[in-house]
Enzyme design. Structure first.
Site, PDB file in Angstrom:
ATOM      1  N   ARG A   1       0.844  -1.196   0.000  1.00  0.00           N
ATOM      2  CA  ARG A   1       0.000   0.000   0.000  1.00  0.00           C
ATOM      3  C   ARG A   1       0.873   1.237   0.000  1.00  0.00           C
ATOM      4  NH1 ARG A   1      -5.250  -1.606   1.366  1.00  0.00           N
ATOM      5  NH2 ARG A   1      -5.219  -3.735   2.105  1.00  0.00           N
ATOM      6  N   GLY A   2       0.349   2.323  -0.558  1.00  0.00           N
ATOM      7  CA  GLY A   2       1.096   3.586  -0.540  1.00  0.00           C
ATOM      8  C   GLY A   2       1.866   3.829  -1.818  1.00  0.00           C
ATOM      9  N   CYS A   3       1.719   2.938  -2.807  1.00  0.00           N
ATOM     10  CA  CYS A   3       2.333   3.163  -4.112  1.00  0.00           C
ATOM     11  C   CYS A   3       1.221   3.451  -5.102  1.00  0.00           C
ATOM     12  CB  CYS A   3       3.100   1.929  -4.576  1.00  0.00           C
ATOM     13  SG  CYS A   3       4.383   1.430  -3.435  1.00  0.00           S
ATOM     14  N   GLN A   4       1.402   4.473  -5.943  1.00  0.00           N
ATOM     15  CA  GLN A   4       0.362   4.802  -6.921  1.00  0.00           C
ATOM     16  C   GLN A   4       0.271   3.750  -8.013  1.00  0.00           C
ATOM     17  OE1 GLN A   4      -0.458   8.343  -8.895  1.00  0.00           O
ATOM     18  NE2 GLN A   4      -0.395   9.619  -7.079  1.00  0.00           N
ATOM     19  N   SER A   5       1.439   3.187  -8.365  1.00  0.00           N
ATOM     20  CA  SER A   5       1.380   2.070  -9.295  1.00  0.00           C
ATOM     21  C   SER A   5       1.282   0.794  -8.456  1.00  0.00           C
ATOM     22  CB  SER A   5       2.635   2.051 -10.159  1.00  0.00           C
ATOM     23  OG  SER A   5       3.765   2.054  -9.321  1.00  0.00           O
TER      24      SER A   5
END
Lengths: 416, 140
Positions: B50-54
């Site tokens: 979690r916390g990655c846009q990709s």
């Protein structure tokens, strides 16, 4: 005379001076002059808006509707004066039909909770379109959880246009509420509001329009649209963040219970019962975003000084140019190719991930939006995790598009 | 100098060869494209960071006092960052993974040269690596 300015180049030259009104557009980003193509997320602000907000804070700030002192009068005049500007701009019949909110999202939640919730029963239907932004989906899902109502969705085709034949059947099938965008934020599709609203009203269905992506780009008249509710945000139309509008017909507002309780929305408070204030204050509990309203009023005055027809013509010319230039790039896939569009082009380039593309463009000073654009159902329909999206506003020009295209060509080189 | 510090040193030296952002990115993208993919069965929600846009998937496997990582993203630049993270952290001792500060981030100018959401993604990946190491230490 405006009529003389029929050729796109002269139209462009005509609006070119506007660019200088926006200080952010003179920024250097990563060593290059900024090309801002992300106005659909949030537009830049002209000096007149920045100055109006600063002047308010310097010379006119106090709480509204409360004090007898001079500053409180000034603040009230500035705040209520902005309401008059907005009412006239969207063609509201009455200033009390213009409610200040924090933005489109709050406006839609207000209608869902205050207008729809009391009238819905288990099994009732709310009709949306497949093009909606999450802020015009999730408030209705919350409402469905609370009431047992269900959502019905009008599908789109591969160009990103609505299937009106299906819509006509759906709206005739016993619907309690219709909520739809005026312009799709992810694809730029302009929805056929006239047709949809008249069909809805034939069947006695009230209509909410999410106008966040329309108001900065075209003349909007809520009376001629004949919608029941129209929601939009200040920060997408050259105003500040945290301020937005709900237009609602007064016949609805009078019957709706308050959405939030607090100061300023009451006439009399006793522990055994409270009398609510008159419209529009019944819906504006607590100290409002006064400076935001002042900034929004200034933004509208700025747009009026240019003229919505000229803005629309300029952007239509630019969108045509952008679509044409983008489609010349080998490996591009344009997403959203409806016949009637406004200000937005979504695309993918080769198999480059949109976030990678956004990063490489940012290094060249070009700001675009990448991702799902808060419209995951639209992305799912096209079978993509997200897109790159270039969106236009009145201050963009053909040089911006040329820079976009050259930075995309550079990205192609880097990704080989 | 422990093994992780040694690996960080090598990565920093390698990146010092590039004097402009384009070369740096081209190198990251090349690393990303060469990164071995995970299997479809490994790309589960549980393995997602979690916390990655990709989208980013991480798999950890313990081997004695060491942790092996495999990971991939659907974005090439992020996969390039993953390749660097794997070089630094995969196959290393659990206690070193937890205790060694990630000096390479500042040295590679990754903070300045990656968009905010992307460096959040990098931060999220580092946090996940340390979290997995802490779990492995707890289970021993």
């Amino acid at each position: 005379m405006n009529q003389v300015l029929s050729k796109p180049p002269s139209m462009q030259a005509d609006l070119a001076a506007c660019r200088r009104d926006f200080p952010a557009l003179s920024l250097q980003i990563n060593g290059s002059p900024l090309v801002f193509l992300d106005s659909a997320a949030s537009s830049q602000q002209p000096n007149s808006v920045i100055d109006a907000v600063a002047n308010y804070h310097r010379n006119s700030h106090a709480n509204v509707h409360r004090g007898v002192h001079t500053l409180s009068h000034r603040a009230t005049e500035a705040y209520e004066g902005a309401r008059d500007v907005i009412a006239a701009f969207i063609g509201a019949g009455n200033r009390s039909e213009v409610i200040f909110t924090s933005g489109t999202t709050e406006s839609i939640n207000l209608v869902a909770q205050s207008f729809c919730r009391p009238m819905l029963a288990r099994g009732d239907t709310i009709l949306l379109t497949h093009l909606e932004h999450h802020s015009n989906i999730v408030p209705w899902q919350l409402l469905c959880d609370q009431t047992g109502a269900k959502l019905l969705v009008t599908p789109i085709d591969e160009t990103g246009s609505l299937d009106l034949a299906i819509f006509d059947k759906q709206i005739a099938g016993g619907v309690s509420m219709l909520a739809m965008a005026h312009v799709s934020n992810a694809l730029g599709t302009v929805l056929p509001l006239e047709h949809m609203i008249s069909r809805a009203h034939e069947h006695g269905v009230p209509v909410l329009v999410d106008g966040a992506q329309a108001v900065p780009h075209m003349d909007v008249d809520v009376k001629s649209l004949d919608c029941d509710f129209y929601a939009f945000s200040g920060h997408k139309m050259f105003g500040p963040t945290g301020i937005g509008i709900l237009y609602a017909r007064s016949e609805h507002l009078e019957r709706m219970p308050p959405y939030k309780g607090g100061g300023d929305m009451i006439l009399e408070v006793r522990f055994d019962g409270t009398t609510y204030n008159e419209l529009p204050y019944k819906f504006e509990a607590g100290t409002p975003n006064i400076s935001g309203a002042v900034g929004l009023g200034a933004a509208i005055n700025y747009m009026k000084s240019i003229g919505m027809d000229r803005i629309a013509a300029h952007e239509a010319d630019l969108l045509t140019y952008m679509t044409q230039r983008l489609s010349e790039i080998p490996g591009i896939r344009l997403i959203g190719t409806a016949k009637t569009k406004a200000s937005v082009q979504s695309f993918l380039l080769d198999d480059i991930h949109p976030h990678d593309l956004g990063t490489i463009l940012d290094h060249q000073g070009v700001a675009i939006r990448t991702g799902h654009h808060c419209a995951m159902p639209v992305m799912e329909f096209f079978g993509v995790p997200g897109t790159a999206r270039a969106s236009l506003a009145l201050y963009n020009n053909r040089d911006d598009i040329d820079r976009l295209v050259s930075s995309l060509t550079k990205a192609k080189e880097i990704f080989g | 100098m422990n093994e992780i510090e040694q690996a960080q040193r090598e990565v920093i030296d390698e990146f010092s060869l590039f004097d402009n952002w384009m070369d740096r990115y081209q190198y990251l993208i090349d690393l990303g494209k060469r990164l071995p993919d995970l299997t479809a069965a490994e790309k589960t929600d549980d393995n997602k960071i979690r916390g990655c846009q990709s989208q980013v998937w991480f798999v950890a496997e313990q081997s004695g006092d060491r942790l092996n990582f495999r990971a991939i993203s659907d974005a090439a630049i992020v996969s390039g960052l993953i390749a660097i993270l794997l070089r630094i952290y995969s196959g290393k001792r659990v206690n070193e993974i937890i205790d060694t500060p990630p000096d390479f981030i500042a040295a590679l100018q990754l903070e300045q040269h990656l968009s905010p959401t992307r460096s959040n993604g990098l931060a999220s990946m580092l946090k996940a690596i340390r979290h997995m190491a802490a779990d492995a230490q707890g289970s021993r």
